[in-house]
Structure formats: C-alpha cells, structure tokens
Motif scaffolding. Structure first.
Motif, mmCIF file in Angstrom:
data_model
loop_
_atom_site.group_PDB
_atom_site.id
_atom_site.type_symbol
_atom_site.label_atom_id
_atom_site.label_comp_id
_atom_site.label_asym_id
_atom_site.label_seq_id
_atom_site.Cartn_x
_atom_site.Cartn_y
_atom_site.Cartn_z
ATOM 1 N N VAL A 56 0.836 -1.199 0.000
ATOM 2 C CA VAL A 56 0.000 0.000 0.000
ATOM 3 C C VAL A 56 0.873 1.252 0.000
ATOM 4 O O VAL A 56 2.018 1.229 0.431
ATOM 5 N N HIS A 57 0.265 2.331 -0.492
ATOM 6 C CA HIS A 57 0.844 3.670 -0.358
ATOM 7 C C HIS A 57 -0.151 4.437 0.507
ATOM 8 O O HIS A 57 -1.176 4.917 -0.002
ATOM 9 N N PRO A 58 0.101 4.490 1.817
ATOM 10 C CA PRO A 58 -0.886 5.070 2.732
ATOM 11 C C PRO A 58 -1.297 6.500 2.391
ATOM 12 O O PRO A 58 -2.465 6.853 2.565
ATOM 13 N N GLY A 101 10.823 -3.839 -6.894
ATOM 14 C CA GLY A 101 11.932 -2.901 -6.896
ATOM 15 C C GLY A 101 11.818 -1.818 -5.830
ATOM 16 O O GLY A 101 12.669 -0.929 -5.755
ATOM 17 N N LEU A 102 10.782 -1.866 -5.006
ATOM 18 C CA LEU A 102 10.601 -0.838 -3.965
ATOM 19 C C LEU A 102 11.583 -1.095 -2.820
ATOM 20 O O LEU A 102 11.501 -2.125 -2.144
ATOM 21 N N PRO A 103 12.513 -0.157 -2.580
ATOM 22 C CA PRO A 103 13.552 -0.392 -1.579
ATOM 23 C C PRO A 103 13.126 -0.094 -0.142
ATOM 24 O O PRO A 103 13.811 -0.503 0.793
ATOM 25 N N ASP A 104 12.014 0.603 0.043
ATOM 26 C CA ASP A 104 11.663 1.063 1.386
ATOM 27 C C ASP A 104 10.482 0.323 2.013
ATOM 28 O O ASP A 104 9.860 0.818 2.944
ATOM 29 N N SER A 142 6.731 4.639 0.786
ATOM 30 C CA SER A 142 6.495 6.082 0.688
ATOM 31 C C SER A 142 6.937 6.603 -0.674
ATOM 32 O O SER A 142 6.857 7.793 -0.938
ATOM 33 N N ALA A 143 7.402 5.690 -1.530
ATOM 34 C CA ALA A 143 7.900 6.082 -2.857
ATOM 35 C C ALA A 143 7.257 5.221 -3.950
ATOM 36 O O ALA A 143 7.938 4.435 -4.612
ATOM 37 N N PRO A 144 5.947 5.366 -4.176
ATOM 38 C CA PRO A 144 5.288 4.504 -5.159
ATOM 39 C C PRO A 144 5.845 4.659 -6.578
ATOM 40 O O PRO A 144 5.787 3.723 -7.369
ATOM 41 N N GLU A 145 6.405 5.825 -6.871
ATOM 42 C CA GLU A 145 6.951 6.060 -8.212
ATOM 43 C C GLU A 145 8.208 5.230 -8.474
ATOM 44 O O GLU A 145 8.626 5.083 -9.626
ATOM 45 N N ALA A 146 8.810 4.650 -7.436
ATOM 46 C CA ALA A 146 10.025 3.846 -7.590
ATOM 47 C C ALA A 146 9.724 2.410 -8.036
ATOM 48 O O ALA A 146 10.646 1.631 -8.272
ATOM 49 N N VAL A 147 8.464 2.064 -8.185
ATOM 50 C CA VAL A 147 8.081 0.703 -8.536
ATOM 51 C C VAL A 147 8.629 0.309 -9.905
ATOM 52 O O VAL A 147 8.590 1.098 -10.843
ATOM 53 N N LEU A 156 3.013 -4.291 -12.905
ATOM 54 C CA LEU A 156 2.492 -3.846 -11.615
ATOM 55 C C LEU A 156 1.525 -2.693 -11.844
ATOM 56 O O LEU A 156 1.741 -1.881 -12.746
ATOM 57 N N ARG A 157 0.480 -2.622 -11.006
ATOM 58 C CA ARG A 157 -0.495 -1.528 -11.139
ATOM 59 C C ARG A 157 -0.853 -0.977 -9.764
ATOM 60 O O ARG A 157 -1.235 -1.730 -8.866
ATOM 61 N N TRP A 158 -0.733 0.352 -9.624
ATOM 62 C CA TRP A 158 -1.258 1.044 -8.447
ATOM 63 C C TRP A 158 -2.728 1.329 -8.706
ATOM 64 O O TRP A 158 -3.072 1.910 -9.740
#
Length: 186
Positions: A56-58, A101-104, A142-147, A156-158
C-alpha cells in the motif's frame, strides 16, 4: 517442532481467524509445523507455507497488484521461502522487494498477519497440484513512483481499492483487500 519453524508459529500466536475456513487453515499450518522439521517450507510438500503481502501507499490510499502470468490474474506480491528462510514476514519483504523494486518496504501499520488462506495450485508441466498455506501481511512504501516490475511478464499496477476490486478475480485476494481497506481510510 524444529526451531527454524518457530517463526511461522510465532507470527500466528496472536492471530485471530475471521472465518471457519481460516480457523481450519490455521489448524492445518500448526499440524504442518508438527511434522518433519523444515518440511512446512519445502516446495515438494503437498501443502507448504508461502508468504505474501498487499503493498500500500498510505498517503494516496492506493494498493499495488502484480500480474501473475501462470494464473492469468492480478495477485499480491509474495512467494516461497528460499533455502534457510523460515520467517514469513521476512519472506514477504524479500519477495516484495524482488517483485517491485521498492527499496523502502516496511510492515504497515504493524507487523501483524492480516490473512491466512490455503490456496490450491493447479498442476503444470513442472510440478504436481499442491496447496500454499499463504500467510499475508501489509507492506507500505512512501515512494510509489520507484516501482519497477521484476520482468515484462509481471506488470504492476497502483489502484484505488475500488479499482482493485474490479481487477481482482480471485475471491481470496478480494478477502485480503477487504481486510486491508479499512486501514487505508484517512
């Protein structure tokens, strides 16, 4: 019970199943833990533990889904333990990082199990039919654009929860989404 298998039992200690089917799933996982040491994680076992997560991206209230080519459906990220892995949350985190690829990525809003489901997996040319005892968490970024998809066959889809409900075809994934959605209400 093997010491290495305690991590799965520990994450289930405070877990409260919400349905009769889930109560049965928890009992089956506990029985699995009583069997041969390490076998709950072996891919060759007819029932083995996997771990997954709804990412999730809260801040935006969106969820991330991954296309699974074999099942031809939008699913959670996750998968099998690598050799020596026995902690479901660590497995979900590793799989999440590898597949997105999300590092956080981090457990959100806590490290609690959100859902446990036994998922039937049909046979294919490489393996017989079997079942996954899938232990599910929520991970946040906290960085959805890094996907970044792991490969071109696994986009992948947000999506908003409403959009996700329209894309998801698996009832057990819809159930997980329904458990997570109230956490996203701002």
């Amino acid at each position: 019970m093997a010491t290495a298998d305690h991590a799965a039992v520990n994450v289930l200690t405070g877990y409260r199943p919400k349905t009769t089917a889930e109560c049965v799933a928890v009992q089956r996982v506990r029985a699995l833990m009583e069997g041969e040491p390490g076998s709950p994680w072996h891919r060759s076992s007819p029932l083995h533990i996997t771990a997954s997560a709804l990412i999730v991206h809260p801040d935006s209230g969106r969820v991330l889904l991954r296309w699974h080519q074999r099942h031809q459906s939008w699913l959670l990220v996750g998968g099998h333990a690598d050799p020596g892995e026995h902690d479901p949350l660590a497995i979900a985190l590793r799989e999440g990082r590898e597949e997105t690829g999300l590092p956080d990525l981090a457990p959100w809003p806590d490290a609690e199990v959100r859902h446990l489901v036994i998922v039937p997996v049909p046979a294919n040319s490489r393996e017989p039919a079997h079942e996954h005892a899938d232990i599910r968490f929520v991970l946040a970024t906290s960085a959805p654009e890094a996907v970044r998809p792991e490969n071109p066959d696994a986009p992948l889809r947000w999506l908003t929860p409403d959009e996700a409900r329209m894309a998801i075809t698996e009832a057990n994934i819809l159930d997980t989404l329904s458990r997570v959605e109230p956490l996203l209400v701002r």
